[in-house]
Design a protein around this motif. Sequence first.
Motif, short mmCIF file in Angstrom:
data_model
loop_
_atom_site.label_atom_id
_atom_site.label_comp_id
_atom_site.label_asym_id
_atom_site.label_seq_id
_atom_site.Cartn_x
_atom_site.Cartn_y
_atom_site.Cartn_z
N ASP A 219 0.86 -1.18 0.00
CA ASP A 219 0.00 0.00 0.00
C ASP A 219 0.90 1.23 0.00
OD1 ASP A 219 -1.99 1.83 0.16
OD2 ASP A 219 -2.55 1.40 2.24
N CYS A 220 1.09 1.82 -1.18
CA CYS A 220 2.02 2.94 -1.35
C CYS A 220 1.34 4.30 -1.24
CB CYS A 220 2.74 2.84 -2.69
SG CYS A 220 3.75 1.36 -2.87
N GLY A 221 0.03 4.33 -1.19
CA GLY A 221 -0.64 5.63 -1.12
C GLY A 221 -0.42 6.43 -2.38
N THR A 222 0.09 7.64 -2.25
CA THR A 222 0.36 8.49 -3.41
C THR A 222 1.71 8.25 -4.04
OG1 THR A 222 1.21 10.25 -1.97
CG2 THR A 222 -1.14 10.30 -2.50
N ARG A 223 2.52 7.37 -3.46
CA ARG A 223 3.85 7.10 -4.00
C ARG A 223 3.77 6.03 -5.09
NH1 ARG A 223 6.57 5.80 1.65
NH2 ARG A 223 8.32 5.11 0.35
N GLN A 224 4.77 6.03 -5.96
CA GLN A 224 4.80 5.10 -7.07
C GLN A 224 5.26 3.72 -6.62
OE1 GLN A 224 4.11 5.45 -10.45
NE2 GLN A 224 3.11 7.36 -9.92
N LYS A 225 4.83 2.70 -7.36
CA LYS A 225 5.36 1.35 -7.18
C LYS A 225 6.38 1.08 -8.28
CE LYS A 225 1.11 -0.75 -5.32
NZ LYS A 225 0.11 0.22 -5.82
N PHE A 226 7.43 0.33 -7.94
CA PHE A 226 8.46 -0.02 -8.90
C PHE A 226 8.68 -1.52 -8.88
CE2 PHE A 226 9.31 4.43 -8.29
CZ PHE A 226 9.76 4.86 -9.52
#
Length: 484
Positions: free
Chosen positions: A84-91
Motif C-alpha cells: 500500500d504505497c498511497g500516493t507514491r509510485q510502485k516499482f
Amino acid sequence: MSPSTAAVATLVAILSTLLGTTHSTVAAKVPVNKCCEKFEVYFDGKCTLSETVNVTSGWTPEFTGRNGERNVSVTYRFVIGLPDCGTRQKFDVFEYHDSYDELILFPDGQLRHRILNHKKTARTSSNIGEDYPESDDPHEPHRQYDFVQGLYCMDRSIESGRQGGERMEGVVAKVCSPEQKRHWTDSDVMLRKIINPICHGLAIVILLVVAIIYFVLPTLRDLVGNMVTTITLCLIVSQAAELVQIFTEFSNHVSFFIADLFLYISLLGAFFWLNAMGYYIWKMFRTRNVFLRVSDGRKYCWYSCYVWGCTGTMAAIALFAHYFLNLPGRTPQHQQKNLASLAGDSVFENQDSISWLGIAVFFMPIAFIIIVNMFFFVTTLRFINRMHTYGRIHHKLRCSFVMFTLIFATMSIAWLFIILSWLHFDGLLYMRIVVNALQAPCLLYICVLRQKHVTFLVKSCFRDQTPQTGEWGDEMTYMNGGDY
C-alpha cells in the motif's frame, strides 16, 4: 482439595501451557509479504498458477543476516498482497543471476535493494553491512534502499523467453518509491521541481496567446494561420502532459500512462501539421495558378483528414505494440526505468507507462517527417531563388515559407533534446529544460513579433479598429500596412 479438583486444575494448567506455547510460536513468525498467492508465481508480468508453467513449488524466501550470513533459519508466514504505497509510485525490481540489482531479505522481514556497480557474478565478498561497493575505490557508495514490511512484496519471477530467448528465473519485488528527503533549496530539486514546472506554465500561456491571436484576427484565419493555431494547440497539450509527468510522486500508474499518451499523440500531431504546412507551401510555389477555386476551409478539412488520420493510425499501432508486441519480461539492464505493474488476470492491468516499443512507434514517424520537411525546404528555397518577379500572393507565400522554416527548426531542436534527455545525464536533462523553456518564446517571436503585419493587426485591435476581412487576407486590406 479433592482428587477430582486437583485433576481439573492440572488439566487446565497443561492446556494453558500448550496454548501459550502455540500462541508464542505463531507470534514469533516473521511476516513476509508475497505478491501472489502461495500456489502462484509471477510469470510474464502477472500472477499465474504454478502448475500451468511447469513449476512444482512457489517462492521460498531466503534470509540473510545483517553481517552477511547466508540462508539464516527463520520461522515466517506469508502476507499475500501488493504494498500500500498511497500516493507514491510502485516499482518493479528484478534480481537474476547476473543482474545489477540485489534483493536482500533480513530476518526481521525488512527488504534491502542494492544497485551494484557490477554484475553479481563478479562480486568477491558478501559484506552487506557496509555502504560501500566491493571495488578498489572505497569512497564510491552503493545506492541502496531499505523497505519495511508493508512497503514491498516479493515473489518468484519467471520469464517465458519468447521469440527464441531462453527462460529466465529469479526474484521480483514490488516496492514503493523511497522518500528522498531533499530540501527544496537543493539546486537539482529547484531546477526539476520548481523552475521546470514554472517554465511549462509560462510556455502554455505564451502558446495560448499565439493561438488566440491567429484564431481571433479574421485576416489571419487563412489556411496557414489555421495550421499555426492547430500546431500551437497541440504543443499546449504536450506541455500540459509533461507538466503532469514532472510530479511523479503525486501521480498513479493510470494518470502516468494517460499523460504519456497525450504527450506523444499531441507531439506527433504537431509534427504532422507542420508537414502539411510544408507540403502546402511547396505545392503552391510549384503550381502555375495560385488562384485556385478551393476555399481555405475545404483545404483545411482535407489536411485535417490526413493529419489526424495518420496520427490516429500511428497511435493505434503504438498501443497495439505496447500491449501485445512488447515483452512483459524486463531485462536486468532496464530495471531502473520500469514502473510498478499490478498483478492480475488481465493483460491490460500491468501497463503503467508507454513501453520503449510504443515510444519508437511514436518517434519514428517524427524522424521521417523531419526528413520530408527538409526536402520541402530545399526544393522550395531553390524555386524561390530562381524566381525573378512575383506578386503579392507569392510574397505572402514566401513569408509563410520563412515562418515554416523557423518553426520547423525550433520544433526539431526541441524534439532532438527530448531524445537526448533519455540518456540519464543530468547535463542533457538540464539542457532539455532550457530548450523547452525557450521554445514557446521563439514561436511567439516567429509567428507574431517578427511579422510586422501581425503586430499591426494586434495594435489595430487594441485601438478599437476592427480590420476588415479580405479574400486573401490582410495583403488586400492593408496594402500599405507595412512589410511582411
